[in-house]
Design a protein around this motif. Structure first.
Motif, PDB file in Angstrom:
ATOM      1  N   ALA A 179       1.047  -1.155  -0.339  1.00 41.85           N
ATOM      2  CA  ALA A 179      -0.155   0.193   0.127  1.00 41.85           C
ATOM      3  C   ALA A 179       0.794   0.804   0.246  1.00 41.85           C
ATOM      4  CB  ALA A 179      -1.459  -0.058   1.235  1.00 41.85           C
ATOM      5  N   ARG A 180       2.064   1.001   0.177  1.00 41.64           N
ATOM      6  CA  ARG A 180       3.099   2.169   0.024  1.00 41.64           C
ATOM      7  C   ARG A 180       3.068   2.910  -0.767  1.00 41.64           C
ATOM      8  NH1 ARG A 180       7.712  -0.955   2.745  1.00 41.64           N
ATOM      9  NH2 ARG A 180       6.960  -0.791   4.868  1.00 41.64           N
ATOM     10  N   GLY A 181       2.774   4.298  -1.328  1.00 43.20           N
ATOM     11  CA  GLY A 181       2.490   5.087  -2.292  1.00 43.20           C
ATOM     12  C   GLY A 181       1.666   5.586  -2.924  1.00 43.20           C
ATOM     13  N   THR A 182       0.669   4.708  -1.785  1.00 47.07           N
ATOM     14  CA  THR A 182      -0.787   5.155  -2.445  1.00 47.07           C
ATOM     15  C   THR A 182      -1.733   6.086  -1.968  1.00 47.07           C
ATOM     16  OG1 THR A 182      -1.873   3.588  -1.607  1.00 47.07           O
ATOM     17  CG2 THR A 182      -1.289   2.746  -2.901  1.00 47.07           C
ATOM     18  N   GLY A 183      -1.043   7.257  -0.991  1.00 49.52           N
ATOM     19  CA  GLY A 183      -1.510   8.054  -0.273  1.00 49.52           C
ATOM     20  C   GLY A 183      -1.763   7.544   1.057  1.00 49.52           C
ATOM     21  N   LEU A 184      -2.169   6.442   1.423  1.00 48.67           N
ATOM     22  CA  LEU A 184      -3.032   6.058   2.818  1.00 48.67           C
ATOM     23  C   LEU A 184      -1.934   5.802   3.883  1.00 48.67           C
ATOM     24  CD1 LEU A 184      -4.308   3.547   3.821  1.00 48.67           C
ATOM     25  CD2 LEU A 184      -2.738   1.814   3.832  1.00 48.67           C
ATOM     26  N   GLY A 185      -0.156   6.458   3.048  1.00 47.82           N
ATOM     27  CA  GLY A 185       0.141   7.389   4.547  1.00 47.82           C
ATOM     28  C   GLY A 185      -0.088   8.372   5.279  1.00 47.82           C
ATOM     29  N   LYS A 186      -0.166   9.094   3.678  1.00 46.68           N
ATOM     30  CA  LYS A 186      -1.242  10.303   4.709  1.00 46.68           C
ATOM     31  C   LYS A 186      -2.407  10.480   5.431  1.00 46.68           C
ATOM     32  CE  LYS A 186      -1.303  14.919   2.029  1.00 46.68           C
ATOM     33  NZ  LYS A 186      -1.681  15.054   0.287  1.00 46.68           N
ATOM     34  N   GLN A 187      -2.936   9.947   4.120  1.00 43.62           N
ATOM     35  CA  GLN A 187      -4.995   9.818   5.163  1.00 43.62           C
ATOM     36  C   GLN A 187      -4.774   9.629   5.920  1.00 43.62           C
ATOM     37  OE1 GLN A 187      -6.165   7.358   1.996  1.00 43.62           O
ATOM     38  NE2 GLN A 187      -7.931   8.251   1.925  1.00 43.62           N
ATOM     39  N   LEU A 188      -3.544   7.830   6.875  1.00 41.87           N
ATOM     40  CA  LEU A 188      -3.894   7.860   8.085  1.00 41.87           C
ATOM     41  C   LEU A 188      -3.037   8.993   9.167  1.00 41.87           C
ATOM     42  CD1 LEU A 188      -2.530   4.432   7.542  1.00 41.87           C
ATOM     43  CD2 LEU A 188      -4.516   4.729   8.487  1.00 41.87           C
ATOM     44  N   MET A 189      -2.292   9.236   8.618  1.00 39.92           N
ATOM     45  CA  MET A 189      -1.820  10.485   9.478  1.00 39.92           C
ATOM     46  C   MET A 189      -2.187  11.790   9.700  1.00 39.92           C
ATOM     47  SD  MET A 189       1.461  10.522  10.679  1.00 39.92           S
ATOM     48  CE  MET A 189       1.795  11.911  10.871  1.00 39.92           C
ATOM     49  N   GLU A 190      -3.576  12.709   8.383  1.00 42.57           N
ATOM     50  CA  GLU A 190      -4.177  14.040   9.005  1.00 42.57           C
ATOM     51  C   GLU A 190      -4.977  13.054   9.435  1.00 42.57           C
ATOM     52  OE1 GLU A 190      -5.057  14.177   4.828  1.00 42.57           O
ATOM     53  OE2 GLU A 190      -3.357  15.824   4.300  1.00 42.57           O
ATOM     54  N   MET A 191      -5.595  12.061   9.372  1.00 42.24           N
ATOM     55  CA  MET A 191      -7.106  11.797  10.324  1.00 42.24           C
ATOM     56  C   MET A 191      -6.390  11.688  11.902  1.00 42.24           C
ATOM     57  SD  MET A 191      -8.438   8.372   8.812  1.00 42.24           S
ATOM     58  CE  MET A 191      -9.383   7.629   9.610  1.00 42.24           C
ATOM     59  N   ALA A 192      -5.076  11.145  11.799  1.00 46.63           N
ATOM     60  CA  ALA A 192      -4.671  11.144  13.674  1.00 46.63           C
ATOM     61  C   ALA A 192      -4.590  12.290  14.332  1.00 46.63           C
ATOM     62  CB  ALA A 192      -2.980  10.190  13.886  1.00 46.63           C
ATOM     63  N   LEU A 193      -4.027  13.701  12.523  1.00 49.95           N
ATOM     64  CA  LEU A 193      -3.564  15.159  13.483  1.00 49.95           C
ATOM     65  C   LEU A 193      -5.093  15.599  13.958  1.00 49.95           C
ATOM     66  CD1 LEU A 193      -0.781  15.409  10.690  1.00 49.95           C
ATOM     67  CD2 LEU A 193      -0.341  15.381  12.895  1.00 49.95           C
ATOM     68  N   GLU A 194      -5.608  15.177  13.039  1.00 53.04           N
ATOM     69  CA  GLU A 194      -7.184  15.684  12.730  1.00 53.04           C
ATOM     70  C   GLU A 194      -7.644  15.708  15.090  1.00 53.04           C
ATOM     71  OE1 GLU A 194      -9.957  18.383  12.594  1.00 53.04           O
ATOM     72  OE2 GLU A 194      -8.294  18.498  11.383  1.00 53.04           O
ATOM     73  N   GLN A 195      -7.133  14.825  14.929  1.00 50.49           N
ATOM     74  CA  GLN A 195      -8.117  14.064  16.208  1.00 50.49           C
ATOM     75  C   GLN A 195      -7.180  14.857  17.168  1.00 50.49           C
ATOM     76  OE1 GLN A 195     -11.437  12.009  16.749  1.00 50.49           O
ATOM     77  NE2 GLN A 195     -10.051  12.764  19.018  1.00 50.49           N
ATOM     78  N   ALA A 196      -5.983  14.484  16.543  1.00 50.58           N
ATOM     79  CA  ALA A 196      -5.278  15.294  17.772  1.00 50.58           C
ATOM     80  C   ALA A 196      -5.742  17.096  18.287  1.00 50.58           C
ATOM     81  CB  ALA A 196      -3.755  15.518  17.637  1.00 50.58           C
ATOM     82  N   LYS A 197      -5.890  17.188  16.502  1.00 55.04           N
ATOM     83  CA  LYS A 197      -6.662  19.078  16.644  1.00 55.04           C
ATOM     84  C   LYS A 197      -7.484  18.939  18.057  1.00 55.04           C
ATOM     85  CE  LYS A 197      -3.884  20.380  12.373  1.00 55.04           C
ATOM     86  NZ  LYS A 197      -5.124  20.850  11.178  1.00 55.04           N
ATOM     87  N   GLN A 198      -8.154  18.036  17.691  1.00 53.54           N
ATOM     88  CA  GLN A 198      -9.889  18.306  18.386  1.00 53.54           C
ATOM     89  C   GLN A 198      -9.656  18.063  19.568  1.00 53.54           C
ATOM     90  OE1 GLN A 198     -12.646  15.554  16.893  1.00 53.54           O
ATOM     91  NE2 GLN A 198     -12.236  16.372  14.410  1.00 53.54           N
ATOM     92  N   ARG A 199      -8.454  17.007  20.359  1.00 48.43           N
ATOM     93  CA  ARG A 199      -8.442  16.858  21.752  1.00 48.43           C
ATOM     94  C   ARG A 199      -7.689  18.045  22.138  1.00 48.43           C
ATOM     95  NH1 ARG A 199      -5.869  10.917  22.183  1.00 48.43           N
ATOM     96  NH2 ARG A 199      -8.494  10.082  21.147  1.00 48.43           N
ATOM     97  N   GLN A 200      -7.816  19.584  21.535  1.00 51.97           N
ATOM     98  CA  GLN A 200      -6.417  20.756  21.908  1.00 51.97           C
ATOM     99  C   GLN A 200      -4.668  20.790  21.958  1.00 51.97           C
ATOM    100  OE1 GLN A 200      -8.845  23.418  22.228  1.00 51.97           O
ATOM    101  NE2 GLN A 200      -9.624  21.631  21.631  1.00 51.97           N
ATOM    102  N   CYS A 201      -4.707  19.848  21.041  1.00 51.83           N
ATOM    103  CA  CYS A 201      -3.024  19.421  21.033  1.00 51.83           C
ATOM    104  C   CYS A 201      -2.236  20.210  19.930  1.00 51.83           C
ATOM    105  CB  CYS A 201      -2.523  17.920  20.410  1.00 51.83           C
ATOM    106  SG  CYS A 201      -3.197  16.451  21.447  1.00 51.83           S
ATOM    107  N   GLN A 202      -1.512  20.924  20.133  1.00 52.34           N
ATOM    108  CA  GLN A 202      -1.094  22.535  19.972  1.00 52.34           C
ATOM    109  C   GLN A 202       0.280  21.690  18.947  1.00 52.34           C
ATOM    110  OE1 GLN A 202       0.287  24.730  23.183  1.00 52.34           O
ATOM    111  NE2 GLN A 202      -2.202  25.240  23.695  1.00 52.34           N
ATOM    112  N   CYS A 203       0.876  20.041  19.439  1.00 47.76           N
ATOM    113  CA  CYS A 203       1.734  20.299  18.739  1.00 47.76           C
ATOM    114  C   CYS A 203       1.623  18.335  18.440  1.00 47.76           C
ATOM    115  CB  CYS A 203       2.797  20.455  19.368  1.00 47.76           C
ATOM    116  SG  CYS A 203       4.787  19.933  19.164  1.00 47.76           S
TER     117      CYS A 203
END
Length: 137
Positions: free
Chosen positions: A72-96
């Motif tokens: 699955a490398r090179g398909t954009g899956l890693g980017k999607q997973l990271m973006e989902m995780a970072l968005e959830q972190a923002k919702q938890r008020q993470c700053q970094c």
């Protein structure tokens, strides 16, 4: 006082050390608010083919592991997973968000996601260089 070397996994020792650090941190930062955070992708058979796993604590997202199956490398899956995780972190008020990686793994991948190299340890001998990256959320 007795000093000893332990050359095997020892949960009692690990737990005592973590409890000590948490107690010290509480004195300076207040109550700990550590919560696990993971995003996962599964194939049609239900097998994990990628994911991001870490925890949020003291308004930071500490990324412990990121992995995508070679198929699955090179398909954009890693980017999607990271973006989902970072968005959830923002919702938890993470700053970094913070992550570390070896030079043959994914420093460029993280930089494309907006992470900046905060530190580097050059490889010694045959060892790889290690990068520490952070992203303001």
């Amino acid at each position: 006082m007795k000093l000893e070397i332990i050359n095997e996994s020892h949960s009692e020792v690990f737990d005592a050390l973590v409890d000590g650090v948490r107690s010290f941190n509480r004195e300076h930062l207040g109550p700990e608010t550590s919560k696990p955070l993971a995003t996962v992708a599964r194939n049609n058979e239900g097998e994990i083919i990628g994911g991001v796993s870490g925890r949020t604590i003291y308004n930071n997202f500490l990324i412990e592991v990121v992995w995508v199956h070679s198929s699955a490398r090179g398909t954009g899956l890693g980017k999607q997973l990271m973006e989902m995780a970072l968005e959830q972190a923002k919702q938890r008020q993470c700053q970094c968000a913070q992550v570390d990686t070896l030079d043959f793994q994914a420093p460029v991948f993280y930089q494309k996601l907006g992470f900046e190299i905060a530190g580097e340890i050059s490889g010694y001998g045959d060892g790889p260089a290690r990068f520490f990256l952070a992203k303001v959320l």
